[in-house]
Design a protein around this motif. Structure first.
Motif, short mmCIF file in Angstrom:
data_model
loop_
_atom_site.label_atom_id
_atom_site.label_comp_id
_atom_site.label_asym_id
_atom_site.label_seq_id
_atom_site.Cartn_x
_atom_site.Cartn_y
_atom_site.Cartn_z
N ALA A 1 -47.17 -37.22 24.79
CA ALA A 1 -48.15 -38.02 24.05
C ALA A 1 -49.55 -37.43 24.24
CB ALA A 1 -48.11 -39.47 24.55
N TRP A 2 -49.90 -37.07 25.47
CA TRP A 2 -51.21 -36.46 25.72
C TRP A 2 -51.34 -35.14 24.97
CZ3 TRP A 2 -55.51 -38.47 27.21
CH2 TRP A 2 -55.52 -39.59 28.05
N GLY A 3 -50.29 -34.32 25.04
CA GLY A 3 -50.34 -33.01 24.39
C GLY A 3 -50.54 -33.15 22.88
N ILE A 4 -49.82 -34.10 22.29
CA ILE A 4 -49.93 -34.30 20.84
C ILE A 4 -51.32 -34.84 20.49
CG2 ILE A 4 -49.05 -35.73 18.93
CD1 ILE A 4 -46.22 -35.34 20.21
N LYS A 5 -51.79 -35.78 21.30
CA LYS A 5 -53.13 -36.33 21.04
C LYS A 5 -54.18 -35.22 21.16
CE LYS A 5 -56.53 -39.60 22.78
NZ LYS A 5 -57.61 -38.72 23.17
N ASN A 6 -54.10 -34.45 22.26
CA ASN A 6 -55.12 -33.43 22.50
C ASN A 6 -55.07 -32.27 21.50
OD1 ASN A 6 -55.96 -34.95 24.62
ND2 ASN A 6 -54.97 -33.70 26.21
N SER A 7 -53.93 -32.11 20.82
CA SER A 7 -53.86 -31.03 19.82
C SER A 7 -54.79 -31.33 18.65
CB SER A 7 -52.43 -30.87 19.30
OG SER A 7 -52.10 -31.91 18.39
N GLY A 8 -55.15 -32.60 18.48
CA GLY A 8 -56.06 -32.99 17.41
C GLY A 8 -55.39 -32.95 16.03
N ARG A 9 -54.10 -32.68 15.98
CA ARG A 9 -53.42 -32.55 14.68
C ARG A 9 -52.85 -33.89 14.22
NH1 ARG A 9 -54.13 -27.30 12.91
NH2 ARG A 9 -54.62 -26.12 14.78
N LYS A 10 -52.61 -33.96 12.91
CA LYS A 10 -51.88 -35.12 12.39
C LYS A 10 -50.42 -34.94 12.78
CE LYS A 10 -55.05 -35.50 8.66
NZ LYS A 10 -55.49 -34.42 7.77
N PHE A 11 -49.71 -36.05 12.92
CA PHE A 11 -48.31 -35.90 13.34
C PHE A 11 -47.44 -37.03 12.79
CE2 PHE A 11 -50.39 -38.60 16.43
CZ PHE A 11 -49.48 -39.63 16.61
N LEU A 12 -46.18 -36.70 12.62
CA LEU A 12 -45.13 -37.69 12.34
C LEU A 12 -44.15 -37.54 13.48
CD1 LEU A 12 -43.49 -39.68 10.56
CD2 LEU A 12 -42.55 -37.69 9.37
N TRP A 13 -43.97 -38.60 14.29
CA TRP A 13 -43.16 -38.48 15.51
C TRP A 13 -41.99 -39.46 15.44
CZ3 TRP A 13 -45.58 -38.89 21.15
CH2 TRP A 13 -44.60 -38.50 22.08
N VAL A 14 -40.77 -38.91 15.49
CA VAL A 14 -39.59 -39.77 15.56
C VAL A 14 -39.28 -40.01 17.03
CG1 VAL A 14 -37.12 -39.99 15.05
CG2 VAL A 14 -38.61 -38.77 13.45
N VAL A 15 -39.35 -41.25 17.46
CA VAL A 15 -39.02 -41.57 18.86
C VAL A 15 -37.85 -42.53 18.87
CG1 VAL A 15 -39.89 -42.30 21.10
CG2 VAL A 15 -41.47 -41.42 19.40
N ARG A 16 -36.75 -42.09 19.45
CA ARG A 16 -35.55 -42.93 19.54
C ARG A 16 -35.62 -43.77 20.81
NH1 ARG A 16 -33.40 -44.06 16.08
NH2 ARG A 16 -31.61 -44.80 17.24
N PRO A 17 -35.40 -45.06 20.70
CA PRO A 17 -35.30 -45.85 21.93
C PRO A 17 -34.05 -45.43 22.71
CG PRO A 17 -35.22 -47.25 19.95
CD PRO A 17 -35.12 -45.84 19.49
N ALA A 18 -34.06 -45.59 24.03
CA ALA A 18 -32.86 -45.28 24.82
C ALA A 18 -31.73 -46.21 24.39
CB ALA A 18 -33.18 -45.49 26.30
N PRO A 19 -30.43 -45.79 24.57
CA PRO A 19 -29.32 -46.66 24.17
C PRO A 19 -29.46 -48.04 24.79
CG PRO A 19 -28.50 -44.52 24.91
CD PRO A 19 -29.97 -44.52 25.15
N ASN A 20 -29.13 -49.06 24.02
CA ASN A 20 -29.21 -50.46 24.44
C ASN A 20 -30.65 -50.95 24.72
OD1 ASN A 20 -26.42 -50.61 24.26
ND2 ASN A 20 -26.18 -49.90 26.38
N GLU A 21 -31.66 -50.20 24.25
CA GLU A 21 -33.04 -50.67 24.40
C GLU A 21 -33.73 -50.71 23.04
OE1 GLU A 21 -35.46 -48.94 27.38
OE2 GLU A 21 -33.82 -48.97 28.85
N ASN A 22 -34.74 -51.55 22.92
CA ASN A 22 -35.42 -51.64 21.64
C ASN A 22 -36.75 -50.88 21.63
OD1 ASN A 22 -33.45 -53.29 20.54
ND2 ASN A 22 -34.34 -55.09 21.58
N GLU A 23 -37.34 -50.72 22.80
CA GLU A 23 -38.67 -50.11 22.88
C GLU A 23 -38.58 -48.59 22.89
OE1 GLU A 23 -41.51 -51.95 22.94
OE2 GLU A 23 -40.13 -53.62 22.57
#
Ligand code: UDX
Length: 467
Positions: free
Chosen positions: A299-321
């Motif tokens: 998250a820090w690396g992506i933020k500090n890159s200053g670029r626009k981004f589309l990030w797919v984040v999968r929740p861990a199995p059996n979790e919603n967050e």
């Protein structure tokens, strides 16, 4: 043509996204060439596909000169069981219940007037090959990983003269025919003694036990991409490259049949609103889950890159967050979009995408190559590490994040890699190479191209034997 008059192929997919996608794409390709193709996987996979997509995963759909239909089989498990995502339990259930369910499915096809004349299965389901050949039906395999990875596994299972390293720290490198020298960090991780996923090592070894029963080993790759490796295997295993399978999605009918196991978020409009070559697409596939510390560094690396981004984040199995830090979501809301799933094939073809930050699963690698998108490779385990080596050092389309397996990739390293691929001194060269592979891929699957000829030969063989 009437369904009953078409030669009938049953394709069987292991129930995970990285397998369903290439098997479904193969099914569509075969149907478009005038076969009746039944796509099959477990009932759970079928349920997920129907829930996630608008595809008509239960009806018969005309595609080109042929037709496609779906049949799902029960592996006899309880979806409410909290352990239902456990791989060992899944493999055990499939082995115990799969063969009978598959044999019944084949019998039923004959009774309903469309006898199966060929079965094409995933090597993760070696018993499906036995069921087909025991019933006197021609059978083939679809290898869903690279030819390089096939070579690494093949020699591991069949060639005691080649010594493999036991750990990442080992001094032993591996030299395999047609391949660059592989350091311990480049060897599929399931072969190291330190690999924590022991059951996957067994799955890998089992793939080769009955492989000789297959009439063909089709591969999701193309000759121009992996020629020296394919040629070096001749006489040991005959691989028939037929990819990239994604490239078969050229007509609207087949485009509507998707294999997603989760519902895609609407992100194309968001991409439309951005300049060409301005967005970093980030996705680590369908299985990888990063721990909290690594997620924070990313998250820090992506933020500090200053670029626009589309990030797919999968929740861990059996979790919603997703586990993404709150501060990140707040501070980057203006220039980024975080989604649980997206139509990756469409995203990679979108002009606003500048690069793909990927775990280097083989499907993602092929999709990136055939879309002309350079990559930042951040492999985690299995074949991903070998794919990352090839993407960076052999295909020349990107860089690999420096982090020894199991250790942390720092925010500085994440940022450095994104900057290098998007705007660094070698960025143009990497983009040029990616575009070169995109053209070569399109040529391979076009009529008369290397992959098209191979798949046509399979179709002709099936039709001839069914006649
Ligand atoms: C797994 C292994 O991890 C991988 O190394 C192996 O080669 C195949 O099996 P997975 O991790 O899911 O697969 O990665 P990958 O092979 O890249 O397959 C993911 C598929 O899901 C791709 O076809 C990709 O297009 C699709 N996808 C991913 C989406 O459609 N949307 C997303 O948001 C993310």
């Amino acid at each position: 043509m009437e369904e009953a008059k078409l030669a009938h192929v049953l394709v069987v997919a292991f129930p995970s996204q990285g397998h369903v996608n290439p098997v479904l794409r193969l099914a569509k390709r075969l149907a478009s060439k005038g076969l009746l193709v039944t796509f099959s996987s477990t009932e759970e996979a079928g349920l997920m596909m129907r829930k996630a997509t608008d595809n008509k995963a239960s009806t018969s759909i005309p595609i080109g000169k042929g037709k496609m239909r779906f049949e799902f089989f029960s592996d006899d498990h309880d979806l409410n069981d909290p352990n239902h995502t456990d791989l060992d339990a899944l493999m055990e259930r499939l082995e115990k219940n799969g063969p009978k369910a598959m044999a019944d499915l084949i019998d039923r096809q004959a009774k309903e007037g469309r006898p199966v004349s060929c079965v094409i299965t995933n090597p993760f389901l070696p018993w499906a090959l036995d069921v087909a050949t025991d019933a006197g039906i021609q059978a083939g395999l679809l290898w869903v990983q690279s030819c390089a990875v096939f070579t690494a596994y093949y020699h591991y299972c069949n060639d005691p003269t080649i010594k493999y390293p036991a750990t990442l720290e080992s001094e032993i490198s591996v030299e395999l025919p047609g391949m660059p020298v592989l350091a311990p960090a480049d060897i599929p991780s399931f072969m190291l003694e330190t690999n924590p996923y022991k059951s996957l090592t067994d799955v890998i070894v089992n793939q080769f036990k009955n492989i000789k029963k297959a009439s063909w080993v089709l591969v999701e790759s193309f000759m121009e991409l992996e020629r020296p490796i394919i040629e070096a295997l001749e006489g040991k295993a005959s691989l028939l490259p037929i990819g990239p399978l994604l490239k078969s999605l050229q007509d609207v009918e087949s485009n509507t049949i998707r294999g997603d196991l989760w519902k895609s978020a609407d992100c194309i409009e968001w991409l439309d609103s951005h300049e060409p070559g301005s967005v970093v697409y980030v996705s680590l596939g369908s299985v990888v889950v990063l721990d909290k510390e690594q997620l924070e560094e990313m998250a820090w690396g992506i933020k500090n890159s200053g670029r626009k981004f589309l990030w797919v984040v999968r929740p861990a199995p059996n979790e919603n967050e997703t586990g993404l830090p709150e501060w990140f979501l707040k501070e980057t809301a203006e220039r980024g979009m975080v989604v649980p799933w997206c139509p990756q094939d469409e995203v990679l073809l979108h002009p606003s995408v500048a690069c793909f930050f990927t775990h280097c699963g083989w499907n993602s690698s092929m999709e990136s190559l055939c879309s002309g998108v350079p990559v930042v490779g951040f492999p985690q385990w299995g074949d991903q590490v070998t794919n990352a080596k090839f993407l960076a050092d052999v295909f020349g389309v990107g860089v690999r994040v420096k982090a020894d397996r199991g250790s942390l990739a720092s925010r500085e390293e994440v940022e450095r890699c994104i900057s290098e691929v998007v705007g660094g001194p070698r960025a143009e060269e990497m983009k040029k190479m990616a575009m070169k592979w995109k053209e070569a891929a399109a040529e391979a699957v076009s009529v008369g191209g290397s992959s098209d000829r191979n798949i046509q030969a399979v179709v002709d063989d099936v039709k001839q034997k069914a006649a």
